[in-house]
Design an enzyme around this catalytic site. Structure first.
Site, PDB file in Angstrom:
ATOM      1  N   LEU A 119      -2.241 -13.078   9.177  1.00  0.00           N
ATOM      2  CA  LEU A 119      -1.333 -12.772   8.076  1.00  0.00           C
ATOM      3  C   LEU A 119      -0.603 -11.481   8.393  1.00  0.00           C
ATOM      4  CD1 LEU A 119      -3.344 -14.813   6.865  1.00  0.00           C
ATOM      5  CD2 LEU A 119      -3.245 -13.553   4.734  1.00  0.00           C
ATOM      6  N   GLY A 220      -9.460  -3.730   3.309  1.00  0.00           N
ATOM      7  CA  GLY A 220      -9.566  -3.303   1.918  1.00  0.00           C
ATOM      8  C   GLY A 220      -8.318  -2.570   1.467  1.00  0.00           C
ATOM      9  N   CYS A 253      -0.419   1.506   3.879  1.00  0.00           N
ATOM     10  CA  CYS A 253      -1.495   1.684   2.900  1.00  0.00           C
ATOM     11  C   CYS A 253      -2.319   2.921   3.224  1.00  0.00           C
ATOM     12  CB  CYS A 253      -2.395   0.451   2.862  1.00  0.00           C
ATOM     13  SG  CYS A 253      -3.261   0.119   4.407  1.00  0.00           S
ATOM     14  N   GLU A 342      -3.456   3.635  -5.591  1.00  0.00           N
ATOM     15  CA  GLU A 342      -2.457   3.433  -4.550  1.00  0.00           C
ATOM     16  C   GLU A 342      -1.087   3.268  -5.193  1.00  0.00           C
ATOM     17  OE1 GLU A 342      -2.091   0.935  -0.399  1.00  0.00           O
ATOM     18  OE2 GLU A 342      -2.905  -0.112  -2.135  1.00  0.00           O
TER      19      GLU A 342
END
Length: 472
Positions: A119, A220, A253, A342
């Site tokens: 992905l 994660g 991220c 986040e």
């Protein structure tokens, strides 16, 4: 005798089954490649996309298609990160005998897994397919890349370039395949039909990978928390926090989501962050910013990886010239304090702590809400504080005096393995803490021969010692 009827596949399942069949046939052709043949393929794959003229084209195409991040960040990833990843793995032995443990008399042999289903997210669609592809082929696997729909054309361009390079090196093009018209249904089918899933993307897709029934390597949630203590080089820390916070407009991220400053250096460090382009939002602007970054409790896709000036305009307030990231004073953590989570934007929550112990407690509180197991960092010259943070936090990576988003996935200035797939351990719901590389995409056969001298069990007195008396 009843005649078994063929199961009719959905159009999505049939399309993926055809891709998997092509991929499996290609993989079979390299299953017995030598180390030299494998390494030649991955060198060609990287060169096909990382040449300066091609990298420039890919970087611009990525920004134009996704409308995420910026040209400089994309160019660095496709030009530099792919090279660094190749450099990191090119001398690794991935064919034949990997290790010989003379003490245990065990030999470990590498075997390919087969078809890797990968992905690729919209935030890093330029380098992710390349890094995953060379990791797969390094282990003599083939790969099928499922891109985010927002980056499907970029993904096809990159995969086609790698396919052409593979053919020129004498290999089968179908070692690298892409889902050119992606959908959730097709991605789910890929995860069901491939041999191993390598999932990088949003939480729903990672959960789907773990639920697919296929062995999966997932990542994660990122929500990096950075501490600056009273021994740090403040100028260096401020510059690196700015670099990390604004790299590719915080598409990663791993971007610094929260920064904790100790009391002793709070005012001085805050001034330096402002000098680096940080803008401290007022209480009123904080509310306006919150309403832009989150919509119905979810991050607003229209704000992700956008310039600070654009986000401020969306929120309805002006931004002084030269300000390139937001500093949001915060005190708490959890759902009632969304800035503690986040943000996927050039927005940094700012916390104050009296000492390293309070900073550790704050880090754990913030990451218990989001980001546990992923990464944290510290700017410090104190080994005691560094190790205190490392021992006291539930994290897989602690970056010391380094820009977090450019470092935790590996860079030339550290020894971390190069990747864009960061395992977060049980803390983040993952099966590994690793920086995931080719070694996670192979099977290993352990050959065990008898020891020259068999082990001898020690006496009960030696083995159990004072436990015997205490349990009597």
């Amino acid at each position: 005798m009843a005649v078994a009827q063929a199961i009719e596949l959905s159009p999505e399942a049939a399309e993926i089954a055809a891709l998997v069949a092509r991929s499996r046939a290609a993989q079979a052709q390299i299953a017995n490649y030598t180390q030299e043949q494998v390494d030649a393929l991955i060198r060609a794959m990287v060169w096909s996309v990382a040449r300066e003229d091609v990298a420039e084209k890919i970087a611009q195409h990525t920004v134009d298609e996704t409308q995420l991040g910026n040209y400089d960040g994309k160019y660095l990833k496709i030009f530099r990160k792919t090279r660094a990843t190749l450099h990191d793995i090119i001398h690794d032995k991935s064919v034949g005998v990997l290790e010989e443990d003379a003490v245990r008399n065990i030999v470990k042999i590498a075997k390919p897994v087969g078809v890797i289903g990968a992905l690729s997210p919209s935030t890093n669609p330029e380098a992710t397919p390349v890094i995953k592809a060379i990791s797969a082929v390094k282990g003599r696997n083939s790969i099928i890349v499922a891109p985010h729909p927002r980056a499907k054309l970029t993904n096809k361009m990159i995969c086609d370039l790698m396919r052409e390079a593979i053919v020129k090196m004498g290999g089968p093009a179908d070692l690298v395949l892409s889902i050119d018209i992606p959908s959730v249904e097709k991605t789910n089918e890929l995860m069901r039909q491939c041999d191993r899933v390598l999932a990088t993307g949003g939480t729903p897709m990672v959960k789907a990978a773990y639920s697919s029934g296929t062995p999966a390597l997932g990542v994660g949630v990122g929500n990096a928390v950075i501490t600056v203590d009273d021994t740090a080089d403040l100028d260096d820390a401020a510059e690196k926090i700015r670099i990390s916070k604004t790299l590719d407009l915080a598409a990663s991220c791993s971007s610094d989501n929260s920064v904790i400053l100790l009391d002793a250096i709070f005012d001085e460090m805050l001034e330096k962050l402002q000098h680096q382009g940080g803008y401290i939002v007022s209480p009123e602007e904080k509310t306006l910013l919150q309403n832009v970054i989150w919509v119905d409790g979810h991050i607003n896709a229209n704000a992700v990886a956008q310039p600070a000036e654009k986000i401020a305009g969306m929120a309805g307030f002006g931004l002084p010239e030269g300000k390139i990231f937001f500093i949001v004073p915060e005190t708490g953590a959890g759902p009632d304090f969304p800035f503690s989570g986040e943000k996927m934007t050039v927005t940094m929550a700012l916390y104050r702590a009296k000492d390293i112990d309070e900073a550790i407690a704050l880090t754990n509180s913030i990451q218990a809400y989001q980001g546990q197991g992923h990464s944290c960092g510290i700017y410090s010259q104190s080994d005691e504080n560094i190790m205190k943070l490392a021992n006291g936090t539930r994290t897989s990576r602690v970056m010391v005096n380094q820009p977090q988003s450019a470092s935790n996935s590996g860079n030339l200035w550290n020894g971390m393995r190069q990747t864009f797939s960061l395992g977060c351990g049980s803390w983040g719901g993952n099966g590994t803490n690793n920086n995931i590389t080719w070694r996670d995409l192979i099977n290993e056969t352990w050959v065990s021969k008898p020891l020259a001298q068999p082990k001898v069990l020690p006496s009960d007195e030696d083995l159990f010692g004072d436990v015997i008396a205490r349990l009597a």
